[in-house]
Design a protein around this motif. Structure first.
Motif: not given
Length: 622
Positions: A482-484, A509, A518, A539
């Motif tokens: 996941l790339s916030p 992330t 986030i 995270a």
């Protein structure tokens, strides 16, 4: 006894030392988890009887029961303030048992030095200085720094001994793993060269995998020993666990046969370590008398090769329980994961050592990256197996699609599961064009989302991509990336939905430095899909080390944004920037807890596993 006196003593012929104190105490009823040094005061007759048995068997050098007599090891038993009293009592008991010569044992501190651990060289020096002073004051004939695995720790121990007991001879003895390297990867030649440069009075090897290995190590050490006296004290064979306890299979006659060869190789001090009792010492005494001080090379005796390590794959797995990571996330616990890279060689000693430090700090799981930045490294699944087996902490295997066709993907999945690796992190992987082999194949048959579906919809249901049975279903627990701070947040949200639908059970992330990223992504996802994002998010936390480090990440690494105030704090911190980086990492962990993150994914930078351990401990303390 100073160095010259030690040499004169050894010039008269080989000196026979005693055997294994710890295993002898256990054989006489001491609990395996007891503080053996405390027995010097609480059960002196027991300790003295062990010494006396070895003396009566012919040992001339008795090693005092002080192996763990430093503040770090004693602290684990609540006795950190008794270094002096326990060490002094041990020497008295060895003398009382009739020892001709007494050595003060100084074993490893039981903690790792930075960067693989959290103890500074200065702290190690102080601990060794305290023990060496106690032993010298008690009147030992020599100091024996033994069973060492880290040249840096040997350096501190030797410096401490020279500082507080300059007139006492110092012997340094290392121990080696099955591949004839120390736990941190040093060869016998490297250890010997280092100890000669540090000024040891005698060097050698003890413990380890048994007499055959000790003979190999001595032969490798001798050419680099610069004429220093050599010491060899093997275990009674490689330890084997039987019925919940370790046993040592080598017979007295076998150990004596190798002892004879060691003396003929020029070893000046020969004795035993774990598993060797008075019967071994008595047999060695006869062999040493027979061999005398002959200085010639004889052919190596016929030695049985060590049995191969069994790596039994699990059989069928009905009703498999969840992984520890799966269970913790399912209970809503705040999980602490740490990323580590496999080594660039076949030796995983530093990976294993640092993993142990992180486990002790409170990490729940070690994430093992697969050739990050497309650099050649050990297979990630092999590294996972070693960490799980030798450290006892669960791992997450990074499983990129890069460079794997559909056939290879499925074979690797079966292999990983057979090795007990059940947590997977599916990703695309860094392109080979940026790595060691830019002209290598980067073909991808399956996307990351497709691989998620393959694992959760096919393998975890007992069939392969073609629909054929694979026998029992696998039980993988799979996560995704996941790339916030993705530049196109809408695209990232659509991709996230596909990953969740494909079975992603947790999300890792990129490094974040502001929880707002986030929260912004979570809000956008829930608004777009009118549904709560229930998948736990771990995270990324990468502690900043310098101001330049912060600027590089912010300006040159896509997907990472370091806020202005964070970069300003790093600039103002100057030489203490790494401390400021740790402080900000701690603040970030606290903020992530507040917004309900599933945990943190700590990424050590520049091999600073000691700093990562600080973050892990901070996360556990809150």
């Amino acid at each position: 006894m100073n160095a010259d006196e030690l040499r004169r003593l050894l010039s008269r012929g080989p000196l026979l030392s005693d055997g294994g104190m710890g295993t002898s105490l256990i054989d006489r009823g001491a609990p395996v988890d007891a503080c053996f040094e405390a027995l010097n005061v609480s059960a002196p007759a027991l300790v003295e009887s062990v010494h006396r048995g070895f003396v009566q068997a012919g040992a001339k050098l008795v090693i005092a029961n002080t192996f763990g007599g430093n503040r770090f090891r004693l602290e684990g038993h609540g006795f950190a303030d008794r270094v002096a009293s326990y060490n002094h009592a041990a020497v008295v008991l060895a003398r009382r048992a009739g020892a001709a010569h007494v050595a003060g044992s100084m074993g490893p501190l039981g903690v790792r030095l930075a960067p693989y651990g959290r103890v500074s060289p200065g702290e190690a020096l102080d601990a060794y200085r305290e023990q060496a002073l106690a032993l010298a004051d008690a009147g030992v004939d020599l100091l024996l720094i033994e069973t060492q695995t880290d040249l840096r720790e040997m350096e501190q121990a030797l410096a401490a001994a020279r500082d507080v007991a300059p007139e006492v001879a110092v012997v340094v003895s290392a121990t080696y793993t099955k591949d004839d390297r120390t736990l941190l990867g040093s060869t016998p030649e490297q250890v010997a060269t280092g100890l000669v440069e540090l000024g040891a009075d005698a060097i050698g090897v003890n413990c380890g995998e048994g007499p055959a290995q000790v003979l190999r190590v001595i032969r490798a050490t001798k050419p680099k020993a610069a004429g220093l006296p050599l010491v060899a004290r093997p275990n009674a064979g490689g330890p084997a666990e039987v019925g919940g306890r370790f046993v040592y299979p080598a017979t007295p006659d076998y150990v004596a046969d190798v002892a004879r060869t060691l003396v003929e190789e020029g070893v000046a001090v020969v004795g035993g370590c774990c598993g060797t009792g008075p019967a071994h010492t008595e047999a060695m005494a006869a062999a040493v008398r027979e061999a005398g001080a002959v200085s010639r090379v004889r052919g190596e005796p016929t030695l049985e090769p060590p049995l191969p390590i069994s790596v039994d794959a699990p059989g069928s797995l009905p009703a498999v329980p969840p992984t520890a990571l799966q269970a913790k996330l399912g209970r809503g616990e705040f999980v602490v994961a740490v990323e580590m890279e496999p080594p660039r060689s076949f030796n995983a000693a530093t990976l294993v050592a640092a993993s142990g430090t992180l486990r002790d700090a409170g990490a729940d799981v070690i994430d093992v990256a697969d050739s990050p930045m497309a650099k050649m490294r050990m297979s990630a699944w092999a590294a996972c197996r070693l960490v799980q087996e030798q450290v006892g902490i669960e791992t997450v295997l990074h499983f990129p699609t890069r460079g794997r066709n559909v056939l290879r993907l499925q074979g690797d999945l079966l292999g990983a599961h057979a090795l007990g690796i059940r947590n997977l992190f599916v990703c695309v992987g860094d392109p080979v064009t940026i790595g060691d082999y830019p002209h290598g194949s980067d073909n991808v048959d399956v996307t990351a989302t497709g691989l998620l579906s393959l694992i959760t919809d096919e393998f975890n249901r007992g069939r392969d991509r073609a629909g054929s049975s694979i026998g029992e279903p696998t039980s993988f627990f799979v996560g995704a990336a996941l790339s916030p701070n993705a530049p196109d947040l809408g695209h990232e949200i659509r991709l996230l939905k596909r990953k969740v639908d494909a079975g992603a059970a947790f999300l890792l992330t990129q490094p974040v430095y502001d929880v707002a990223a986030i929260e912004r992504l979570r809000t956008a996802f829930e608004r777009e899909h009118d549904a709560e994002l229930r998948t736990p998010v771990l995270a990324g936390v990468l502690p900043l080390v310098t101001s330049r480090h912060a600027e590089f990440l912010h300006n040159e690494v896509p997907g990472i944004s370091v806020p202005d105030d964070a970069r300003d704090r790093m600039r103002k911190a100057g030489e203490d920037a790494w401390r400021e980086g740790l402080a900000m990492a701690g603040e970030l962990v606290a903020a992530l807890r507040e917004i309900g993150a599933g945990g943190v994914y700590v990424m050590p930078q520049f091999g600073r596993y000691d700093l990562a351990a600080e973050v892990v401990e901070a996360a556990r303390a809150r």
